[in-house]
Design a protein around this motif. Sequence first.
Motif, PDB file in Angstrom:
ATOM      1  N   SER A 265       0.827  -1.202   0.000  1.00 32.48           N
ATOM      2  CA  SER A 265       0.000   0.000   0.000  1.00 32.48           C
ATOM      3  C   SER A 265       0.864   1.257   0.000  1.00 32.48           C
ATOM      4  O   SER A 265       0.585   2.216  -0.741  1.00 32.48           O
ATOM      5  CB  SER A 265      -0.941  -0.004   1.212  1.00 32.48           C
ATOM      6  OG  SER A 265      -0.215  -0.142   2.425  1.00 32.48           O
ATOM      7  N   ILE A 266       1.942   1.275   0.796  1.00 33.43           N
ATOM      8  CA  ILE A 266       2.837   2.439   0.810  1.00 33.43           C
ATOM      9  C   ILE A 266       3.567   2.560  -0.524  1.00 33.43           C
ATOM     10  O   ILE A 266       3.728   3.655  -1.070  1.00 33.43           O
ATOM     11  CB  ILE A 266       3.840   2.333   1.978  1.00 33.43           C
ATOM     12  CG1 ILE A 266       3.103   2.401   3.311  1.00 33.43           C
ATOM     13  CG2 ILE A 266       4.891   3.445   1.891  1.00 33.43           C
ATOM     14  CD1 ILE A 266       3.974   2.099   4.512  1.00 33.43           C
ATOM     15  N   GLY A 267       3.998   1.409  -1.064  1.00 34.70           N
ATOM     16  CA  GLY A 267       4.705   1.428  -2.341  1.00 34.70           C
ATOM     17  C   GLY A 267       3.836   1.927  -3.476  1.00 34.70           C
ATOM     18  O   GLY A 267       4.284   2.693  -4.331  1.00 34.70           O
ATOM     19  N   LEU A 268       2.546   1.518  -3.489  1.00 33.62           N
ATOM     20  CA  LEU A 268       1.639   1.987  -4.541  1.00 33.62           C
ATOM     21  C   LEU A 268       1.387   3.490  -4.434  1.00 33.62           C
ATOM     22  O   LEU A 268       1.432   4.213  -5.434  1.00 33.62           O
ATOM     23  CB  LEU A 268       0.315   1.233  -4.462  1.00 33.62           C
ATOM     24  CG  LEU A 268       0.309  -0.220  -4.952  1.00 33.62           C
ATOM     25  CD1 LEU A 268      -1.054  -0.853  -4.692  1.00 33.62           C
ATOM     26  CD2 LEU A 268       0.657  -0.309  -6.425  1.00 33.62           C
ATOM     27  N   LEU A 269       1.123   3.961  -3.216  1.00 31.43           N
ATOM     28  CA  LEU A 269       0.891   5.398  -3.036  1.00 31.43           C
ATOM     29  C   LEU A 269       2.147   6.199  -3.376  1.00 31.43           C
ATOM     30  O   LEU A 269       2.076   7.259  -4.015  1.00 31.43           O
ATOM     31  CB  LEU A 269       0.459   5.677  -1.594  1.00 31.43           C
ATOM     32  CG  LEU A 269      -0.962   5.242  -1.218  1.00 31.43           C
ATOM     33  CD1 LEU A 269      -1.195   5.393   0.278  1.00 31.43           C
ATOM     34  CD2 LEU A 269      -1.989   6.044  -2.005  1.00 31.43           C
ATOM     35  N   GLY A 270       3.302   5.687  -2.961  1.00 27.76           N
ATOM     36  CA  GLY A 270       4.554   6.362  -3.284  1.00 27.76           C
ATOM     37  C   GLY A 270       4.803   6.393  -4.774  1.00 27.76           C
ATOM     38  O   GLY A 270       5.231   7.411  -5.335  1.00 27.76           O
ATOM     39  N   ASN A 271       4.543   5.267  -5.441  1.00 28.93           N
ATOM     40  CA  ASN A 271       4.675   5.211  -6.897  1.00 28.93           C
ATOM     41  C   ASN A 271       3.800   6.252  -7.566  1.00 28.93           C
ATOM     42  O   ASN A 271       4.230   6.977  -8.469  1.00 28.93           O
ATOM     43  CB  ASN A 271       4.288   3.822  -7.402  1.00 28.93           C
ATOM     44  CG  ASN A 271       5.476   2.972  -7.782  1.00 28.93           C
ATOM     45  OD1 ASN A 271       6.076   3.162  -8.827  1.00 28.93           O
ATOM     46  ND2 ASN A 271       5.830   2.034  -6.906  1.00 28.93           N
ATOM     47  N   LEU A 272       2.536   6.332  -7.119  1.00 30.61           N
ATOM     48  CA  LEU A 272       1.588   7.237  -7.743  1.00 30.61           C
ATOM     49  C   LEU A 272       2.031   8.691  -7.615  1.00 30.61           C
ATOM     50  O   LEU A 272       2.122   9.424  -8.608  1.00 30.61           O
ATOM     51  CB  LEU A 272       0.203   7.044  -7.122  1.00 30.61           C
ATOM     52  CG  LEU A 272      -0.899   7.971  -7.633  1.00 30.61           C
ATOM     53  CD1 LEU A 272      -1.136   7.770  -9.123  1.00 30.61           C
ATOM     54  CD2 LEU A 272      -2.192   7.739  -6.852  1.00 30.61           C
ATOM     55  N   PHE A 273       2.346   9.115  -6.387  1.00 28.21           N
ATOM     56  CA  PHE A 273       2.651  10.528  -6.170  1.00 28.21           C
ATOM     57  C   PHE A 273       4.050  10.906  -6.628  1.00 28.21           C
ATOM     58  O   PHE A 273       4.263  12.026  -7.109  1.00 28.21           O
ATOM     59  CB  PHE A 273       2.434  10.879  -4.695  1.00 28.21           C
ATOM     60  CG  PHE A 273       0.992  10.963  -4.318  1.00 28.21           C
ATOM     61  CD1 PHE A 273       0.252  12.094  -4.599  1.00 28.21           C
ATOM     62  CD2 PHE A 273       0.355   9.894  -3.704  1.00 28.21           C
ATOM     63  CE1 PHE A 273      -1.096  12.168  -4.269  1.00 28.21           C
ATOM     64  CE2 PHE A 273      -0.981   9.959  -3.364  1.00 28.21           C
ATOM     65  CZ  PHE A 273      -1.714  11.109  -3.652  1.00 28.21           C
ATOM     66  N   CYS A 274       5.004   9.986  -6.509  1.00 24.03           N
ATOM     67  CA  CYS A 274       6.343  10.299  -6.990  1.00 24.03           C
ATOM     68  C   CYS A 274       6.368  10.381  -8.512  1.00 24.03           C
ATOM     69  O   CYS A 274       6.924  11.319  -9.098  1.00 24.03           O
ATOM     70  CB  CYS A 274       7.337   9.247  -6.502  1.00 24.03           C
ATOM     71  SG  CYS A 274       9.038   9.557  -7.037  1.00 24.03           S
TER      72      CYS A 274
END
Length: 472
Positions: A265-274
């Motif tokens: 979940s953190i990796g997906l959100l980080g991927n999206l916003f980064c």
Amino acid sequence: MAISESPPKRLLWLVAVGFFMQTLDATIINTALPAMAASLGESPLRMQSVVVAYALTMAMLIPASGWLADRFGTRRVFFFAIILFVAGSVLCAMSRDIRQLVAARVIQGLGGALLLPVGRLALLRSVPRAEFLAAMSFVAIPGLVGPLLGPTLGGWLVQYASWHWIFLINVPVGLVGCVATLRIMPDLRLTGQRSFDGIGYALLAFGMVAISLAIDGVSGLGLRQAGVLVLLVFGFAGITAYWLHAVRRPYPLFEPALFGIPTLSIGLLGNLFCRLGSGCMPFLVPLLLQVSMGYSPLHAGLMMLPIALAGMSMKRFATPLIRRNGYRRVLVINTSLVGLSMASFGLATPEQPIALHIVQLIIFGAVNSLQFTAMNTITLKDLDGSMASAGNSLLSMVQMLAMSLGVAVASAVLAGYTGVFGNATPLATLHAFEATFVTMGLVTLASAMIFWNLPPEARAVQPAQPEVSGQG
């Protein structure tokens, strides 16, 4: 490459060529946008829809790719994907205005979205498990070569032929691919598969399209504030409705339990916003070089080489760095470096030495490559066999969605600053670009706060997995 039997080895080459076509076409167009704009009577600063349409279409279709392959067979779907991709390429070359070109890019994106997932599925079911990682590493190579070759080839074709040829070169490759598919691709399908979550897919796709169109509408579609607001409300409502639907359905498109895994979940959100920030760079940099600094298309394409070369060189250092320092420290620090390196382009001027521009591009390419490797591996590292396929598909979708949104957001920001500084002179346009780079760098910098929530003990325990989408 330790693939022993002839048919799997030939299959590797077929999937690799399909992946190469998809990644090449995602990057070859960037240096051609000003020439295409001139030919179609558009402003080069309003050509983002050509990029957004392709990436958004891929993001939409990726979740359905596995079900389509299981339902109709890998050979038929892969063959149809190449046909769609070639047909879309021909229609792109025949386009006479921006609307026709965007529609043709949608068709091209439908084919491109199926090439890698279906090819990867065929490998998963044909190659022995012990050789699968080696096979995927082989197939991932074109994902690095495509972005390396794309901008330079696009600039060369525009300068010495015409922009139409960046699409027409797909035709002979695609025809050879069709013949090879009929001879090499195994006809694999899953019997007794569960039903496809059509309602969930429709809600998710509608939400993604509505949000992307709302952002693109600020600069590209000429939508007024009320239209943008309505699209945003419908888009977020679609995403929310999908989540409520998935919680109730026995076999949803993506299991809600996936999001109970902290690293995913953190990796997906980080991927999206980064990627919302950094994903705009292949679009913005060639525009800056040609529109504000007077570079030729070929020169602008060559200037993108340092990014790709630095990114490829950085891959070998990623795993040791993560193993030594842990994912959280690497991602928090490196995300900040990516954002700062993007913001540094706000200082770029035509008078600066070309060597300084190249150093900027090398630094960005290196830290961006490390960022993609770390984000992708932390997202997938804790998934077991039953969730790995869904998690990988979800990550691929988020990557392409972020690429689409990143270009749309950057274009909206650039349009806003153009309204402030004007575009009557090259200097005014340059100031708009500079402010846009600083803004998008700050967006990327903000995503470091997401990665701060990773567990500090998370470290790489094996070599980094190959890129799943070829975007980094």
